[in-house]
Design a protein around this motif. Sequence first.
Motif, PDB file in Angstrom:
ATOM      1  N   TYR A 135       0.825  -1.215   0.000  1.00  0.00           N
ATOM      2  CA  TYR A 135       0.000   0.000   0.000  1.00  0.00           C
ATOM      3  C   TYR A 135       0.858   1.264   0.000  1.00  0.00           C
ATOM      4  O   TYR A 135       0.375   2.338   0.378  1.00  0.00           O
ATOM      5  CB  TYR A 135      -0.925  -0.002   1.216  1.00  0.00           C
ATOM      6  CG  TYR A 135      -1.845  -1.188   1.289  1.00  0.00           C
ATOM      7  CD1 TYR A 135      -2.795  -1.417   0.293  1.00  0.00           C
ATOM      8  CD2 TYR A 135      -1.761  -2.107   2.331  1.00  0.00           C
ATOM      9  CE1 TYR A 135      -3.635  -2.523   0.338  1.00  0.00           C
ATOM     10  CE2 TYR A 135      -2.593  -3.210   2.389  1.00  0.00           C
ATOM     11  CZ  TYR A 135      -3.529  -3.419   1.386  1.00  0.00           C
ATOM     12  OH  TYR A 135      -4.355  -4.504   1.433  1.00  0.00           O
ATOM     13  N   ALA A 136       2.106   1.141  -0.444  1.00  0.00           N
ATOM     14  CA  ALA A 136       3.011   2.298  -0.412  1.00  0.00           C
ATOM     15  C   ALA A 136       2.450   3.476  -1.196  1.00  0.00           C
ATOM     16  O   ALA A 136       2.628   4.639  -0.808  1.00  0.00           O
ATOM     17  CB  ALA A 136       4.378   1.899  -0.953  1.00  0.00           C
ATOM     18  N   PHE A 137       1.762   3.203  -2.294  1.00  0.00           N
ATOM     19  CA  PHE A 137       1.197   4.265  -3.127  1.00  0.00           C
ATOM     20  C   PHE A 137       0.096   5.039  -2.413  1.00  0.00           C
ATOM     21  O   PHE A 137      -0.260   6.146  -2.816  1.00  0.00           O
ATOM     22  CB  PHE A 137       0.637   3.669  -4.414  1.00  0.00           C
ATOM     23  CG  PHE A 137      -0.463   2.680  -4.180  1.00  0.00           C
ATOM     24  CD1 PHE A 137      -1.782   3.099  -4.105  1.00  0.00           C
ATOM     25  CD2 PHE A 137      -0.183   1.340  -4.022  1.00  0.00           C
ATOM     26  CE1 PHE A 137      -2.798   2.183  -3.866  1.00  0.00           C
ATOM     27  CE2 PHE A 137      -1.198   0.419  -3.789  1.00  0.00           C
ATOM     28  CZ  PHE A 137      -2.511   0.842  -3.707  1.00  0.00           C
ATOM     29  N   ALA A 138      -0.462   4.470  -1.341  1.00  0.00           N
ATOM     30  CA  ALA A 138      -1.577   5.102  -0.638  1.00  0.00           C
ATOM     31  C   ALA A 138      -1.197   5.610   0.745  1.00  0.00           C
ATOM     32  O   ALA A 138      -2.047   6.124   1.461  1.00  0.00           O
ATOM     33  CB  ALA A 138      -2.745   4.124  -0.521  1.00  0.00           C
TER      34      ALA A 138
ATOM     35  N   PRO B  57      -7.114  -3.687   5.578  1.00  0.00           N
ATOM     36  CA  PRO B  57      -6.553  -2.823   6.619  1.00  0.00           C
ATOM     37  C   PRO B  57      -6.445  -1.382   6.110  1.00  0.00           C
ATOM     38  O   PRO B  57      -5.419  -0.942   5.602  1.00  0.00           O
ATOM     39  CB  PRO B  57      -5.161  -3.428   6.798  1.00  0.00           C
ATOM     40  CG  PRO B  57      -4.785  -3.878   5.399  1.00  0.00           C
ATOM     41  CD  PRO B  57      -6.070  -4.149   4.658  1.00  0.00           C
ATOM     42  N   PHE B  58      -7.504  -0.648   6.270  1.00  0.00           N
ATOM     43  CA  PHE B  58      -7.592   0.710   5.731  1.00  0.00           C
ATOM     44  C   PHE B  58      -6.560   1.655   6.308  1.00  0.00           C
ATOM     45  O   PHE B  58      -6.223   2.679   5.698  1.00  0.00           O
ATOM     46  CB  PHE B  58      -8.995   1.260   5.992  1.00  0.00           C
ATOM     47  CG  PHE B  58      -9.258   1.613   7.439  1.00  0.00           C
ATOM     48  CD1 PHE B  58      -9.116   2.922   7.874  1.00  0.00           C
ATOM     49  CD2 PHE B  58      -9.644   0.641   8.360  1.00  0.00           C
ATOM     50  CE1 PHE B  58      -9.365   3.254   9.208  1.00  0.00           C
ATOM     51  CE2 PHE B  58      -9.891   0.963   9.682  1.00  0.00           C
ATOM     52  CZ  PHE B  58      -9.747   2.268  10.113  1.00  0.00           C
ATOM     53  N   GLN B  59      -6.022   1.356   7.499  1.00  0.00           N
ATOM     54  CA  GLN B  59      -5.137   2.291   8.204  1.00  0.00           C
ATOM     55  C   GLN B  59      -3.871   2.644   7.418  1.00  0.00           C
ATOM     56  O   GLN B  59      -3.241   3.661   7.683  1.00  0.00           O
ATOM     57  CB  GLN B  59      -4.730   1.713   9.558  1.00  0.00           C
ATOM     58  CG  GLN B  59      -5.896   1.426  10.489  1.00  0.00           C
ATOM     59  CD  GLN B  59      -6.334  -0.021  10.428  1.00  0.00           C
ATOM     60  OE1 GLN B  59      -6.217  -0.680   9.397  1.00  0.00           O
ATOM     61  NE2 GLN B  59      -6.849  -0.542  11.541  1.00  0.00           N
ATOM     62  N   HIS B  60      -3.511   1.794   6.455  1.00  0.00           N
ATOM     63  CA  HIS B  60      -2.279   2.016   5.693  1.00  0.00           C
ATOM     64  C   HIS B  60      -2.480   2.948   4.500  1.00  0.00           C
ATOM     65  O   HIS B  60      -1.540   3.176   3.743  1.00  0.00           O
ATOM     66  CB  HIS B  60      -1.740   0.676   5.196  1.00  0.00           C
ATOM     67  CG  HIS B  60      -1.335  -0.254   6.297  1.00  0.00           C
ATOM     68  ND1 HIS B  60      -0.210  -0.057   7.065  1.00  0.00           N
ATOM     69  CD2 HIS B  60      -1.910  -1.392   6.767  1.00  0.00           C
ATOM     70  CE1 HIS B  60      -0.106  -1.029   7.947  1.00  0.00           C
ATOM     71  NE2 HIS B  60      -1.125  -1.838   7.804  1.00  0.00           N
TER      72      HIS B  60
END
Length: 385
Positions: free
Chosen positions: A78-81, A353-356
């Motif tokens: 999820y690095a892009f986000a 896991p939305f937190q990322h």
Amino acid sequence: MPIREHAEPLLILGARSLVYEFDPCEITTTTPVPNPIHPSVLPKLDQTFVDLYNRNFARIPPRTPVLTSLRRVYSTQYAFAKGPSPECAEEYDVEADAWRRYPGKILLRIYVPRGTPPSTGWPVHLDFHGGGWGLGDLQTEAHILRHVCTEASVVVIDVEYRLIPELPFPTAIYDCFEVLKLVHGSPDFTSRHGIDARSISIGGLSAGANIDLILGHLARDHDPSIPLSVTIAGTPVLSDTSGLDDPKASLFASMSEMALAPTLNWIRLKWFDNLKTSSLAASGTPQRQQQEEDISWFRDAFTAPDYRHLTGLTFVGTAVCDPLRDEGEAYGKLLLENDNCVIIKRYDGVPHPFQHMDAVLPQAKEFIEDCCRYIKQAHYGDTTN
């Protein structure tokens, strides 16, 4: 600190209909993620997440999870986000002793805030990353922990506990408990790192949240007891699905309602729980008997013997489109019924896991802000004035 079963919903957006640019395949409970968002879940997701998912994941063909492949990408997927994180005064790694049952060393990453520390040293927050006990490392939650360090003004210690199946479950829990005992009971360690051992909090996401909630029991029962100011439990996993053949057999409605959710679905949860079982010795052996004694009630946190007098405050953050939603909230209510101070907050429109994804999702940004606020309040008192 107010005690609330549920805080106000974070964000409610009308989920618009999704127009696929390809033919969506029908997903079944035997299909792992990633996959196109299933129609049963789509109306409950915010359009911001739907667009994000479709741009980055929906075209990837469903495939069976492979542990080595997942480990390579888990902390960067999820690095892009991920939003930018503040710079700490220091970040460095040290080694600590692991659980004595399986001797070895584990790595700790220490984040030090900027500014002048209190005369007694910085309060300290221990983090246990997520990843189903088989994935994750010191990069998994690094961007969140930099926020915690700088915005809550605490030293953060991130624990790289040992993973399954190389080490049997629940080695990770005992590894983390060893670090907690070190922080609480070693003046040499605390003075070397500028820590006030009288002011400790713990936190984690998913499997990491399971670890910190279990550590609340172990810390209370340790001699001497280890007082914890706050426990941060983000989208915790608490029950065990390995004995279930169908999500409808679960005690928690969200397990079947969100069986086909994006990013984490029923089959992925089964895969993680089966991985735990595969880490154990063969049934009927003395080694397996010892391992089962070590596991005790850890396999299912709802079977703990006593829920009284745990952490000063427990914050449970759940996601509406997460199969784990209802068990996290049920556990928080169980703590409330046993006279613990608990805040349960459900974040609408997002999955596990939305937190990322805080660069894109307001829910993720607010979750991080909530964590920083509760940690700072627990260590420093009410800072709103």
